[in-house]
Design a protein around this motif. Structure first.
Motif, mmCIF file in Angstrom:
data_model
loop_
_atom_site.group_PDB
_atom_site.id
_atom_site.type_symbol
_atom_site.label_atom_id
_atom_site.label_comp_id
_atom_site.label_asym_id
_atom_site.label_seq_id
_atom_site.Cartn_x
_atom_site.Cartn_y
_atom_site.Cartn_z
ATOM 1 N N SER A 130 0.645 5.509 -2.534
ATOM 2 C CA SER A 130 0.170 6.766 -3.109
ATOM 3 C C SER A 130 -0.734 7.499 -2.120
ATOM 4 C CB SER A 130 -0.590 6.487 -4.400
ATOM 5 O OG SER A 130 -1.846 5.909 -4.095
ATOM 6 N N ASP A 131 -1.200 8.648 -2.546
ATOM 7 C CA ASP A 131 -2.112 9.411 -1.701
ATOM 8 C C ASP A 131 -3.564 9.020 -1.968
ATOM 9 O OD1 ASP A 131 -2.451 10.502 -4.203
ATOM 10 O OD2 ASP A 131 -2.149 12.575 -3.586
ATOM 11 N N ASN A 132 -3.759 7.902 -2.623
ATOM 12 C CA ASN A 132 -5.095 7.386 -2.882
ATOM 13 C C ASN A 132 -5.651 6.850 -1.566
ATOM 14 O OD1 ASN A 132 -7.165 5.397 -3.431
ATOM 15 N ND2 ASN A 132 -6.624 5.604 -5.590
ATOM 16 N N VAL A 133 -6.667 7.493 -1.036
ATOM 17 C CA VAL A 133 -7.211 7.152 0.281
ATOM 18 C C VAL A 133 -7.685 5.705 0.331
ATOM 19 C CG1 VAL A 133 -8.994 7.719 1.976
ATOM 20 C CG2 VAL A 133 -7.818 9.546 0.754
ATOM 21 N N LEU A 135 -6.459 3.107 -1.277
ATOM 22 C CA LEU A 135 -5.301 2.224 -1.166
ATOM 23 C C LEU A 135 -4.673 2.297 0.216
ATOM 24 C CD1 LEU A 135 -3.567 2.768 -4.624
ATOM 25 C CD2 LEU A 135 -4.894 0.802 -3.862
ATOM 26 N N VAL A 136 -4.584 3.480 0.771
ATOM 27 C CA VAL A 136 -4.036 3.622 2.123
ATOM 28 C C VAL A 136 -4.909 2.871 3.115
ATOM 29 C CG1 VAL A 136 -3.520 5.277 3.956
ATOM 30 C CG2 VAL A 136 -2.910 5.815 1.601
ATOM 31 N N LYS A 137 -6.211 3.011 2.991
ATOM 32 C CA LYS A 137 -7.130 2.323 3.896
ATOM 33 C C LYS A 137 -7.005 0.803 3.726
ATOM 34 C CE LYS A 137 -11.991 2.116 5.304
ATOM 35 N NZ LYS A 137 -11.703 0.955 6.068
ATOM 36 N N GLN A 138 -6.898 0.325 2.488
ATOM 37 C CA GLN A 138 -6.762 -1.107 2.247
ATOM 38 C C GLN A 138 -5.501 -1.631 2.919
ATOM 39 O OE1 GLN A 138 -6.593 -2.295 -1.887
ATOM 40 N NE2 GLN A 138 -5.692 -4.269 -1.385
ATOM 41 N N THR A 139 -4.378 -0.929 2.750
ATOM 42 C CA THR A 139 -3.127 -1.367 3.362
ATOM 43 C C THR A 139 -3.235 -1.335 4.879
ATOM 44 O OG1 THR A 139 -1.907 -0.526 1.459
ATOM 45 C CG2 THR A 139 -0.646 -0.927 3.462
#
Length: 143
Positions: A130-133, A135-139
């Motif tokens: 998703s565009d959830n920052v 979640l992107v950072k975690q991945t």
């Protein structure tokens, strides 16, 4: 866990592929997770063995469907890792969805599945997020 490679008869006696579970990408990934990656603390060997068992079950299903619906001999422990010139047997590709509660292990499952897929001849792994920052950072921190 020993490295099982080849085929096995399951259920109706029909042979099915057994994924490679001793590949360098998977073993290096599990080793990094055991040591701690990015800001994540080290994971226990017991936890990683359970994850490996679950991912092995999932990869067995993926390989079985790929062999039956896309093209035999391309992926798996004895696959060529090369796409053939023939069209897939069936229209459409198998798809899946990974979902769960916060901190339930989705990222761990995705990373471990991707590592095992690479060891079994898959050349591309696509991760949609998703565009959830956060979640992107975690991945990104895990990769």
């Amino acid at each position: 866990m020993s490295g099982l490679i080849g085929t096995a008869k399951v259920g109706s006696g029909k042979p099915t592929l057994v994924p490679r579970i001793d590949g360098t990408v998977l073993l290096d990934t599990l080793g990094a997770l055991a040591a701690g990656i990015g800001k994540s603390p080290p994971m226990s060997v017991t936890t990683l063995e359970r994850v490996k068992e679950q991912v092995t079950t999932l990869m067995t299903s993926i390989l079985r469907h790929y062999e039956a619906n896309v093209a035999p001999g391309e992926v798996g422990p004895n696959g060529t890792g090369l796409a053939t010139g023939q069209a897939p047997f069936k229209e459409g590709c198998p798809t899946g969805l990974l979902y769960g509660r916060v901190q339930s292990g989705k990222t761990l499952a995705m990373i471990t599945t991707a590592a095992m897929a690479i060891d079994n001849g898959f050349k591309v792994v696509v991760v949609l997020t998703s565009d959830n920052v956060s979640l992107v950072k975690q991945t990104a921190d895990w990769a």
